[in-house]
Design a protein around this motif. Structure first.
Motif, short mmCIF file in Angstrom:
data_model
loop_
_atom_site.label_atom_id
_atom_site.label_comp_id
_atom_site.label_asym_id
_atom_site.label_seq_id
_atom_site.Cartn_x
_atom_site.Cartn_y
_atom_site.Cartn_z
N SER A 172 0.83 -1.20 0.00
CA SER A 172 0.00 0.00 0.00
C SER A 172 0.86 1.25 0.00
O SER A 172 1.94 1.29 0.60
N ASP A 173 0.38 2.29 -0.68
CA ASP A 173 1.04 3.59 -0.69
C ASP A 173 0.51 4.50 0.41
O ASP A 173 1.24 5.33 0.96
N ASP A 174 -0.78 4.35 0.75
CA ASP A 174 -1.40 5.26 1.71
C ASP A 174 -1.89 4.56 2.97
O ASP A 174 -2.48 5.18 3.84
N GLY A 175 -1.66 3.25 3.08
CA GLY A 175 -2.12 2.52 4.24
C GLY A 175 -3.58 2.14 4.20
O GLY A 175 -4.07 1.48 5.12
N ILE A 176 -4.28 2.52 3.15
CA ILE A 176 -5.70 2.23 3.03
C ILE A 176 -5.96 1.18 1.97
O ILE A 176 -6.68 0.21 2.21
#
Length: 411
Positions: A172-176
């Protein structure tokens, strides 16, 4: 303690998309190679399918057990409600292997995997229901919590709260939201698709005579068209492969395209296999490329697959299930990878022998690891041998012996 949905707030909070672009879904836009890349076309590449199968099948088949912390270490908690779901069947139509294999495939192909958590009134998990990633939209509430909008096959939409969803993410790039290797390296997969299409078209034509036909001056457009159609009818296709070409008087054929040898097509195809294996961090030997494999390193390559490929996915599963499905910190889930790390029979025998001789492993433990039936009293001889023998070099003298030694020394 977690409670069923009826005890939660009755009105949902205002929500906004958790991300600006739905990058967790492949758009199918052509890449640099000029071919559409999506999960369907990518799985048509044998190396992609083999990598996904190698990881998902192994993760799905490994035992995932629930353990209880004890004073002496840990023990399997077979009475825990989650044990049956992870070990036998998480829902009414899937086995545990099918469920976890499906979820792992979603992670690898789409970067995310979702399963609805059905809670019992007593706060235990009743079932795990997989949801296709393309049918789930992730939103963020005004309080910063995640919510999941799920659209079923009939077009009905439901909103699930964060503690009602088991969410697995990959890179993940944004943790979402997670990203799949197919999304990140779209052009690499597109090149493999283009190479496959090139080879298929070459064999479809059934000949390497690809080029232009030069006709003598004065040839009309209609005559040129007839020559082209005659050439196509007599030379194109597998059935016409190897036939002798005959050109009209004065016409010549000139090759203008590369042959498979000129383009080193076969070598390029093999490089695509290696690059695809690199994307999924899978040793090429695990997907059928045996060029670098031999009898001395195949066991180590399999161990490399466990420690460097599977470990990340196994920890992802364990931490996600522990966070979303277990209420009591005294319990936890963990995979059993002992069977994949055993090595060959000779190496295991040497390992067990050293453990037994050095005293840090019992024979009964060896039989349990090897899935052999227990033998009553098998450890008795070993524990007796480990105890100091009477009168031996390590034996301590009793009180009478000490008095006799003292009197002898005084005399």
């Amino acid at each position: 303690m977690k409670f069923p949905r009826l005890f939660k707030r009755s009105s949902p909070e205002p929500t906004t998309p958790a991300y600006d672009t739905y990058y967790d879904r492949l758009t199918g836009f052509p890449g640099v190679a000029g071919v559409d890349v999506n999960t369907t076309t990518a799985e048509g590449i044998s190396a992609v399918y083999a990598c996904v199968a190698a990881i998902s099948e192994t993760v799905g088949s490994l035992p995932l057990d629930v353990y209880r912390n004890t004073d002496n270490g840990r023990e399997k908690a077979k009475s825990h409600p989650l044990y049956r779901l992870l070990h036998d069947a998480p829902n009414n139509w899937q086995s545990a292997l099918e469920f976890r294999e499906q979820m792992q495939r979603h992670v690898l192909l789409r970067g995310n995997a979702y399963a609805e958590i059905v809670w019992n009134p007593n706060g235990s998990v009743k079932a795990l229901l997989p949801m296709h990633p393309d049918s789930v939209t992730v939103l963020r509430s005004s309080l910063g919590n995640l919510v999941y909008d799920h659209v079923d096959g009939k077009g009905n939409q439901r909103r699930l709260l964060a503690d009602e969803v088991l969410h697995l993410r990959y890179h993940s790039d944004d943790g979402i939201l997670g990203r799949s290797p197919i999304q990140v390296a779209r052009d690499t997969i597109g090149l493999a698709l283009a190479e496959r299409t090139h080879g298929a078209k070459m064999f479809e034509q059934g000949t390497k005579l690809s080029g232009v036909i030069e006709t003598p001056p004065g040839t009309t457009k209609e005559q040129a068209g007839q020559i082209r159609e005659s050439w196509s009818a007599g030379q194109a296709g597998i059935a016409n492969h190897g036939k002798t070409a005959v050109l009209p008087q004065g016409a010549t054929f000139k090759t203008v395209s590369m042959t498979l040898e000129d383009a080193e097509w076969i070598e390029a195809r093999r490089l695509s296999i290696v690059e695809t294996a690199r994307l999924f961090r899978v040793p090429p030997v695990m997907i059928g490329d045996m060029e670098a494999a031999n009898y001395s390193n195949v066991v180590e390559l399999a161990r490399f697959f466990v420690t460097n490929t599977l470990r990340r996915h196994l920890v992802m599963w364990e931490q996600a299930v522990n966070r979303a499905c277990i209420n009591n910190p005294a319990f936890f889930v963990e995979h059993n990878v002992e069977g994949l790390l055993r090595g060959d029979s000779l190496a295991r025998a040497n390992f067990y022998q050293r453990g037994i001789e050095d005293g840090w492993m019992l024979r009964s433990e060896v039989r349990r690891i090897e899935n052999l039936p227990a033998i009553e009293g098998i450890d008795d001889a070993q524990t007796q041998d480990a105890a100091p023998a009477a009168g031996g070099p390590n034996a301590q003298p009793d009180a009478a012996d000490q008095d006799a030694q003292a009197k002898g020394a005084a005399a």
